[in-house]
Design an enzyme around this catalytic site. Structure first.
Site, PDB file in Angstrom:
ATOM      1  CG  ASP A  79     -55.515  73.114  13.143  1.00  0.00           C
ATOM      2  OD1 ASP A  79     -54.379  73.601  13.020  1.00  0.00           O
ATOM      3  OD2 ASP A  79     -55.741  71.894  13.092  1.00  0.00           O
ATOM      4  CG  ASN A 224     -52.041  69.835  15.493  1.00  0.00           C
ATOM      5  OD1 ASN A 224     -51.481  70.339  16.458  1.00  0.00           O
ATOM      6  ND2 ASN A 224     -52.332  70.520  14.404  1.00  0.00           N
TER       7      ASN A 224
END
Ligand code: G3H
Ligand code: ZN
Length: 274
Positions: A79, A224
């Site tokens: 990420d 997320n």
């Protein structure tokens, strides 16, 4: 069980992606996903890699090993990657997707760098997420919940870069420790109609349950969550050490910390259920 692939999970419906900083994070996510019988994504950020000395291998290997022990499909995602070197390191590990984050760059430079990252990823059977519209609150950034992604520009950006998922600025901001963000649900709907790839909500820890449910209904596919796990972890450690100030064995306080993270994960997964 073999690792799942991010894109296959997202093709089946919305999925939560949780940030892993320590092995206890991975264990908490895996056990909560298994208990909820809900697939999930474990994601390692560039900042977490930096925390571990810049070497991706130890945390990526441990996270993959933990994920494989779960009796539920779990995928691995790398990420907020700004370094091309780290992007390239992803291929040697078990990630099925990477977020390449060129959102700090002006539009044209973002497109150029991201298109190149997407080409590289696709040659290696990885899918690529990118960000358009700068979602604030990253380390060194101010909170900017007012920033928005423009739907017309987003459609053009996806066409020009070939990305597989798009992180959008719709009212959330990273690292919020209060759940006070309000999302622009009309904009999420417009982006969903304009963009042919899954939309990703970052900074979801600051978003209340009702807002998250509406965001999922309006078209968000990947949610997320990072800070909520860290709040649970740190809160549990703090409470334990205040009650037991002479403790020296980390297993004593990391046990409740891991349980608290698992409970935070379970709370998120329930939001996705209804
Ligand atoms: O990419 C990671 C997420 O956007 C996490 O954000 O820590 O604010 O939940 P958060
Ligand atoms: Zn993020």
């Amino acid at each position: 069980m073999p690792l799942a692939r991010t894109h296959e999970l997202l093709a089946h419906g919305p999925a939560f992606a949780f940030n892993v900083i320590t092995i206890e994070h991975a264990e908490a996510i895996a056990s909560a996903a298994e208990a909820a019988n809900t697939p999930a994504i474990l994601q390692i950020s560039e900042n977490a890699v930096k925390f571990h000395g810049g070497n991706l291998t130890p945390l990526a290997t441990a996270t993959a090993a933990v994920a494989r022990t779960a009796a539920i499909p779990l995928a691995l995602h790398l990420d907020h990657v700004e370094s091309v070197e780290l992007l390239h390191a992803a291929a040697a590990h078990d990630f099925s997707s990477v977020m390449f984050d060129a959102s700090r760059l002006p539009y044209a430079d973002n497109v150029k760098a991201t298109a190149e990252a997407a080409r590289w990823a696709h040659q290696r059977d990885l899918t690529l997420e990118a960000e358009l519209g700068r979602i604030g609150g990253k380390p060194g950034d101010a909170h900017t919940p007012g920033v928005r992604t423009d739907p017309t520009e987003a459609a053009r950006y996806v066409a020009e870069t070939g990305v597989d998922a798009l992180a959008v600025a719709v009212g959330s901001s990273h690292a919020m420790t209060t759940r006070t963000a309000t999302l622009d649900h009309a904009l999420i709907g417009e982006l969903h109609r304009a963009v042919p790839v899954p939309l990703v909500l970052h900074g979801s820890s600051g978003v209340p349950d009702t807002e998250l449910r509406r965001a999922l209904a309006a078209g968000i596919r990947k949610v997320n969550v990072g800070t909520a796990l860290n709040q649970a972890y740190t809160g549990a450690v703090r409470a334990f050490l205040e009650a037991h100030p002479s403790t020296v064995d980390p297993r004593k306080y990391l046990t409740p910390a891991r349980e608290a993270m698992a409970s935070a994960v379970a709370t998120c997964l329930r939001i996705g259920d209804n």
